[in-house]
Design an enzyme around this catalytic site. Structure first.
Site, mmCIF file in Angstrom:
data_model
loop_
_atom_site.group_PDB
_atom_site.id
_atom_site.type_symbol
_atom_site.label_atom_id
_atom_site.label_comp_id
_atom_site.label_asym_id
_atom_site.label_seq_id
_atom_site.Cartn_x
_atom_site.Cartn_y
_atom_site.Cartn_z
ATOM 1 N N GLY A 310 -93.853 -58.638 -29.042
ATOM 2 C CA GLY A 310 -93.088 -57.867 -28.072
ATOM 3 C C GLY A 310 -93.331 -58.277 -26.618
ATOM 4 N N PHE A 311 -94.455 -58.898 -26.410
ATOM 5 C CA PHE A 311 -94.744 -58.927 -24.935
ATOM 6 C C PHE A 311 -94.784 -60.431 -24.472
ATOM 7 C CE2 PHE A 311 -95.921 -54.699 -25.793
ATOM 8 C CZ PHE A 311 -95.580 -54.102 -24.798
ATOM 9 N N ASP A 425 -102.272 -51.809 -30.362
ATOM 10 C CA ASP A 425 -101.549 -52.449 -31.345
ATOM 11 C C ASP A 425 -101.980 -53.267 -32.319
ATOM 12 O OD1 ASP A 425 -98.845 -53.191 -31.590
ATOM 13 O OD2 ASP A 425 -98.950 -54.935 -30.215
#
Length: 591
Positions: A310-311, A425
């Site tokens: 996601g990053f 996460d």
């Protein structure tokens, strides 16, 4: 970010730079305007989480590449209920560099709409919309609205200038590729003006653009006498202000080329953070040249791509000395986050443990932000356990060692490191495996240092969409139901092939680990064991385990862990029905 130049005596408000740039001159004084205006989410839930997420990631990456070359992009991935239609556009006064910075900010916000299939993100510099059906020719809709500033009311002279500027912008834009900017001086004042920007999405024809801006003009003028107004319409954006928010227009005939000059300008907000960061990195062993990492990865060749989260996207690289490395190319790349970027590096580089991936350094001197980690040949745990062949390579003994290693790494982060750190996460794709299949926790993109005097942070699931999908499928709830019914063996991974083992002790070990997992996910926070206690339970196999209570209710719309037993979550803006992405706060300690 440019490399810091040794300081020379100047007034504090001046910054003297002497450099050779392969950039447009206006980039130096432009702003990407990444401030959030509004996010709205749809109501339809995704059909298949796995397919939808893969389509979303592919589509957004496609858009990012287009935005960097034209400031606009549309893309379609797949068809049917899990299709992704995405449009992204920067407003006409942004440079391409600032356009990319604005887009990656909007792209990081849009996943808040998951698990719904539609979302719109309006920033002050760009717009992104995603949906599972085509909308590219739409220019009006029920969600069209004006947002008005409510801090300063202006006199009639300013209001007259705004009306003139708004109508002029609405008239000019349709015949100018959908873009117009207007400045109208306010009569009777020395320096005051009304500033207006209007932009239609480039998928619209002239008549649709004109109709959209006419609607926007009508709604935005309703904001008067306030000093600020924005129209957020289906096919266009319009803004007026008494402050000059517009970026300088490039000079006639300007083009990319080598410009050698001395520039004297006001020091921009945030530049001090950037300068400090560059100096700290230059003085340490953490700094890598961007060109070195670009060459090491073959200019970020897809053949060297290890994975994507996601990053950021991770690539394998080989340094000139032969060392293999993993380079994370961050999505956000926001030059206004210098302080956050440095803090992140500071946190990661301050921890060392056998079960944590080692940070080798970073690069922030090039056009994007990069993190450099040690390379681990066996990639991540998810590549094994979610694969029918790879899953068989990890028997129970190996999986147990990985579980213990992960727990030991978390204990170190929560309790033994200089700064207590909450990873936020943890999932299979963030557990990497070395050559001996030992676990190493990776991806501190969401890690946060937890100071003793701060006990309140968001309890929203902060991970990537793949993690959110796992929660949406309520895996914990399914395990809890099996536990209640005494049928946990039906929940076991068939790749473990436990039926081949006649010794019941192995099955008991697996049952104990699941039992401990349910203790760690109980609804009542006070009943959950700390990570160190959980580790003792895992290692001391003959220790007594209490019966777990039910896990928390999970709100699939907000992706919040709603602890109804102790910490009811209340949206900060309960009356706002426009956005599903709510925020809540509750007591949260590293456990």
């Amino acid at each position: 970010m440019k490399k810091t130049i040794p300081s020379i005596p100047t007034p504090s408000v001046l910054l003297v730079l002497t450099t050779t740039l392969l950039l447009l001159l206006d980039i130096l004084v432009a702003e990407p305007r990444t401030e959030m205006v509004q996010i709205t989410c749809g109501n339809q839930l995704e059909h298949n989480s796995t397919v939808f997420i893969l389509n979303f990631i592919a589509t957004m990456e496609n858009i990012r590449e287009q935005m960097g070359t034209t400031g606009f992009g549309i893309a379609v991935t797949s068809s049917g209920p899990d299709a992704n239609y995405v449009l992204g556009q920067c407003y006409g006064d942004l440079s391409l560099l600032d356009c990319v910075l604005c887009y990656v900010e909007a792209r990081s916000v849009l996943p808040r709409c998951f698990p719904t299939t539609a979302g719109r993100v309006y920033l002050d510099g760009c717009f992104v919309r995603a949906q599972n059906s085509s909308f590219f020719e739409e220019y009006t809709g029920p969600e069209d609205r004006a947002l008005c500033g409510n801090t300063t009311q202006k006199d009639s002279a300013f209001q007259k200038s705004v009306r003139r500027a708004v109508l002029q912008a609405a008239s000019d834009a349709p015949n100018n590729n959908g873009y117009a900017r207007v400045q109208v001086p306010v009569s009777g004042t020395a320096n005051e003006s009304a500033y207006v920007l209007s932009d239609c999405w480039r998928t619209l024809d002239v008549s649709s653009c004109r109709a959209c801006l006419q609607n926007a003009s009508t709604s935005i003028l309703g904001c008067l006498p306030w000093s600020e107004g924005r129209a957020l319409n289906t096919g266009c954006f319009m803004r007026y202000s008494d402050t000059n928010f517009l970026n300088p227009e490039p000079q006639n005939g300007s083009s990319r080329g080598i410009i050698t000059t001395i520039i004297v300008a006001k020091k921009r907000r945030g530049s001090n953070d950037a300068e400090k960061l560059a100096k700290i990195l230059d003085d340490s062993s953490l700094n890598f040249k961007y060109s070195t990492l670009e060459k090491a990865t073959g200019s970020f060749d897809n053949a060297n791509k290890l994975g994507q989260g996601g990053f950021g996207t991770v690539y394998k690289g080989v340094l000139p000395d032969g060392r293999e490395i993993a380079v994370k190319r961050l999505f956000f790349n926001n030059k206004h986050r210098a302080r956050d970027f440095y803090n992140e590096i500071n946190i990661i580089s301050s921890v060392e443990h056998k079960n944590l991936v080692r940070l080798l350094g970073c690069s922030c001197s090039g056009p994007e932000s990069l993190l450099v980690y040690e390379f681990l040949p066996n990639t991540s745990l998810d590549r094994f356990i979610f694969d029918s062949i790879g899953g068989k390579e990890l028997n129970w003994e190996k999986r147990y060692d990985i579980i213990i290693g992960t727990a030991e790494g978390l204990v170190y982060l929560h309790e033994n490191s200089k700064n207590r750190i909450i990873h936020r996460d943890i999932k299979a794709s963030n557990i990497l495996l070395d050559s001996r299949l030992r676990a190493k926790i990776a991806d501190f993109g969401l890690a946060r240092s937890f100071q003793g005097d701060k006990s309140h942070i968001s309890t929203a699931i902060a991970g990537t969409l793949s993690q959110a999908a796992d929660y949406a499928d309520s895996i914990v709830t399914i395990a809890w139901k099996h536990f209640q019914l005494g049928t946990l063996e039906e929940f076991f991974d068939p790749n473990l092939m436990l039926h081949n083992y006649h010794d019941s002790s192995m099955k008991n070990d697996v049952l104990r680990v699941v039992h401990i997992g349910l203790l760690c996910t109980q609804e009542a926070q006070s009943l959950r064991p700390s990570m160190s206690k959980a580790l003792v339970m895992l290692v001391k196999k003959d220790g007594h385990l209490a019966a777990p209570t039910k896990p928390p209710f999970i709100d699939e719309k907000t992706m919040e862990l709603n602890d109804m037993h102790e910490n009811p979550c209340y949206p900060l803006n309960a009356s706002d029905s426009d956005s599903i992405a709510t925020v809540s706060q509750s007591s949260f300690y590293p456990r």
